[in-house]
Design an enzyme around this catalytic site. Sequence first.
Site, short mmCIF file in Angstrom:
data_model
loop_
_atom_site.label_atom_id
_atom_site.label_comp_id
_atom_site.label_asym_id
_atom_site.label_seq_id
_atom_site.Cartn_x
_atom_site.Cartn_y
_atom_site.Cartn_z
N SER A 1 0.84 -1.20 0.00
CA SER A 1 0.00 0.00 0.00
C SER A 1 0.88 1.26 0.00
O SER A 1 1.66 1.46 -0.93
CB SER A 1 -0.97 -0.06 1.18
OG SER A 1 -2.02 0.84 0.99
N ASP B 1 -10.08 -5.76 -3.33
CA ASP B 1 -9.53 -4.69 -2.49
C ASP B 1 -10.43 -3.47 -2.60
O ASP B 1 -10.60 -2.92 -3.70
CB ASP B 1 -8.11 -4.38 -3.00
CG ASP B 1 -7.37 -3.37 -2.15
OD1 ASP B 1 -8.02 -2.53 -1.53
OD2 ASP B 1 -6.13 -3.44 -2.15
N HIS C 1 -7.29 -6.15 0.90
CA HIS C 1 -6.11 -5.30 1.15
C HIS C 1 -5.33 -5.75 2.39
O HIS C 1 -4.37 -5.13 2.78
CB HIS C 1 -6.63 -3.87 1.38
CG HIS C 1 -5.61 -2.78 1.21
ND1 HIS C 1 -5.13 -2.37 -0.02
CD2 HIS C 1 -4.97 -1.99 2.12
CE1 HIS C 1 -4.26 -1.39 0.15
NE2 HIS C 1 -4.14 -1.14 1.43
N1 LIG Z 1 -8.29 2.84 8.05
C1 LIG Z 1 -7.07 3.44 7.61
C2 LIG Z 1 -6.25 2.46 6.80
C3 LIG Z 1 -5.74 1.39 7.68
C4 LIG Z 1 -5.18 0.26 6.85
O1 LIG Z 1 -5.91 -0.43 6.15
N2 LIG Z 1 -3.88 0.11 6.90
C5 LIG Z 1 -3.25 -0.92 6.10
C6 LIG Z 1 -2.36 -0.26 5.10
S1 LIG Z 1 -3.33 0.83 4.07
C7 LIG Z 1 -2.21 1.64 3.08
O2 LIG Z 1 -1.18 2.07 3.32
C8 LIG Z 1 -2.47 -1.87 6.99
O3 LIG Z 1 -1.51 -2.44 6.60
N3 LIG Z 1 -2.97 -2.01 8.24
C9 LIG Z 1 -2.29 -2.79 9.25
C10 LIG Z 1 -2.78 -4.20 9.42
O4 LIG Z 1 -2.12 -4.92 10.24
O5 LIG Z 1 -3.73 -4.66 8.78
C11 LIG Z 1 -7.33 4.62 6.73
O6 LIG Z 1 -8.34 4.59 6.02
O7 LIG Z 1 -6.47 5.52 6.75
#
Ligand SMILES: N[C@@H](CCC(=O)N[C@@H](CSC=O)C(=O)NCC(=O)O)C(=O)O
Length: 283
Positions: free
Chosen positions: A150, A228, A261
Amino acid sequence: MTALKEVSSNRSFGGYQKVFSHDSKELGCQMNFAIYLPPQAEDGEVPVIYWLSGLTCTEQNFTTKSGVQRYASEHGIIIVVPDTSPRGCKIPGDDDSSDFGIGAGFYVDATQEPWNKNYRMFSYVTKELPEIINSNFAALEECQSIMGHSMGGHGALICALKNPGKYRSVSAFSAICNPIISKWGQKAFSGYLGSAESANWADWDATELVKGYSGPPLEILLDQGKADHNLTTELFPDNFISACKESQVPVILHMRDGYDHSYYYIASFIEEHIKHHATYLKA
Ligand SMILES: N[C@@H](CCC(=O)N[C@@H](CSC=O)C(=O)NCC(=O)O)C(=O)O
């Protein structure tokens, strides 16, 4: 030499999963990074893969959820996982949202006050951290690759595209491929770099950067879940693929039916990515 403090150490797949903290010169604060040391690192120097995580993550998310240790052990590769932003700097507004400030450094070097003193994640992950790894661990200096998810998938792409020859290969899961047209990217770039009119956002956007890439051959692997929920609003992999075709940069895109995702998706395909990088790191 930068002093490292061991925060934790756990035996894993014949090697060690460790976390260290250190004072970062680039970021002006104490940072943690996770490192997996495969058993092969006890007998000599081995290649390194850097993993850059996404919004809201620390060094822990990938380390505890991806299952990477099994494959890093199998291929004899060190895995380094930095945090996603400076912490503890007490910049007003740095913890107001999940997509800017703490946990959301976007792997750029900020130019705008008050972020420019600490938010230098690009220099941290491409220069300061590799120097620390190379001088403290059994790492083969000229043998590194980079990957991420991401925000970190995009981070990996720009680290490779802005440093031709530094990385043997690059791969990304669910990358924010064209941040200058995504809401997450526009918010981060406005805050860290200034308005689109006053700053050259294209210098920090993978889809724009790949159009001008003229370095040594770079192997790019993109991975994307078809389920996603960010796919059509934040990620834009098709734009990156078109730009690669336009500039004749080889890229592989895997579109995965039904995957989202999350780290459940990453854990499902991390083995393929480590295998892909191993091909280039061992060549
Ligand atoms: N809700 C948050 C986004 C949170 C999220 O989904 N984080 C992802 C990466 S998203 C892109 O960079 C992640 O890896 N979360 C950690 C996990 O352990 O799942 C928002 O909308 O800002």
